[in-house]
Design an enzyme around this catalytic site. Structure first.
Site, short mmCIF file in Angstrom:
data_model
loop_
_atom_site.label_atom_id
_atom_site.label_comp_id
_atom_site.label_asym_id
_atom_site.label_seq_id
_atom_site.Cartn_x
_atom_site.Cartn_y
_atom_site.Cartn_z
N THR A 22 35.01 48.59 11.59
CA THR A 22 34.89 47.54 10.57
C THR A 22 34.80 46.17 11.24
O THR A 22 35.21 45.98 12.37
CB THR A 22 36.09 47.56 9.60
OG1 THR A 22 37.29 47.31 10.31
CG2 THR A 22 36.19 48.90 8.88
N ASP A 23 34.24 45.23 10.48
CA ASP A 23 34.10 43.87 11.01
C ASP A 23 35.20 42.96 10.46
O ASP A 23 36.13 43.42 9.78
CB ASP A 23 32.70 43.32 10.72
CG ASP A 23 32.41 43.19 9.23
OD1 ASP A 23 33.35 43.19 8.40
OD2 ASP A 23 31.22 43.07 8.89
N GLN A 24 35.09 41.68 10.71
CA GLN A 24 36.10 40.71 10.30
C GLN A 24 36.26 40.65 8.78
O GLN A 24 37.30 40.29 8.27
CB GLN A 24 35.74 39.33 10.85
CG GLN A 24 36.86 38.34 10.80
CD GLN A 24 36.50 37.07 11.57
OE1 GLN A 24 35.36 36.85 11.93
NE2 GLN A 24 37.50 36.25 11.81
N GLY A 26 36.21 43.26 6.93
CA GLY A 26 36.84 44.50 6.49
C GLY A 26 35.87 45.57 6.05
O GLY A 26 36.28 46.58 5.46
N VAL A 27 34.58 45.37 6.31
CA VAL A 27 33.59 46.37 5.95
C VAL A 27 32.99 46.96 7.23
O VAL A 27 33.07 46.37 8.31
CB VAL A 27 32.46 45.80 5.05
CG1 VAL A 27 33.04 45.26 3.75
CG2 VAL A 27 31.66 44.74 5.76
#
Length: 144
Positions: A22-24, A26-27
Site C-alpha cells: 500500500t502507499d501513503q 492506504g491503497v
C-alpha cells in the site's frame, strides 16, 4: 479452472494485500497489480497442467512481456483478499495474450482489469515459437 461466458476458461488465484503493497494513502500501489497479473498467469498455466518453471528448464524458453495495460476501477486496501481472474485471449506462433480482472473477494467489486502480451523467446532472447505441448494445450483453451 471454470467456464466463463461463451465457453471460455477462467483461472482464479487468490492473494491477500500486504501492508507493504500500500502507499501513503492506504491503497494498493498501482504496480502491484502487474505482479498479481503474473500470479494469475502462472496459476492459469498450473491449472492447465503446465509448469512455467519446467518450460524454462526443459524447453529453454520463456514468455517475455512486451505489452501490459491496467485500468484501475476501485482501490484495494491492506488485508483485502483479492481474486485474480485470468483468461487466455490469443496464442499464435510466438505471441500470447492474457486478460485479467482483479476483484475484491468480499464484495466482488472489480478493482482492476488489464491484459499482457508476450513473445516466446529462447535463452538468447530471440523470438521462437511456443513449444508444441504448450501450444496444443493453449489451443484447446481457445476452442472450448
Amino acid at each position: 479452472m471454470t467456464g466463463g461466458g461463451g465457453g471460455e476458461q477462467v483461472s482464479e488465484a487468490r492473494v491477500r494485500v500486504r501492508y507493504a503493497e500500500t502507499d501513503q494513502m492506504g491503497v494498493v500501489y498501482h504496480s502491484n497489480y502487474l505482479v498479481w497479473f503474473e500470479v494469475g498467469r502462472v496459476e492459469f498455466m498450473r491449472q492447465l497442467g503446465l509448469n512455467y518453471k519446467a518450460m524454462e528448464v526443459e524447453e529453454q524458453c520463456g514468455i517475455a512481456v512486451v505489452e501490459a495495460t491496467a485500468r484501475y476501477r476501485a482501490p484495494a486496501r491492506y488485508d483485502d483478499e483479492l481474486i485474480v481472474r485470468t483468461r487466455l485471449m490469443a496464442a499464435r506462433g510466438a505471441v500470447i495474450k492474457f486478460s485479467y480482472e482483479v476483484v475484491r473477494a468480499e464484495d466482488a467489486v472489480l478493482l482492476c482489469e488489464g491484459h499482457t502480451v508476450h513473445v516466446v523467446v529462447g535463452k538468447d532472447m530471440k523470438k521462437r515459437t511456443l513449444p508444441a505441448k504448450y501450444a496444443e494445450r493453449f489451443r484447446t483453451m481457445l476452442i472450448s
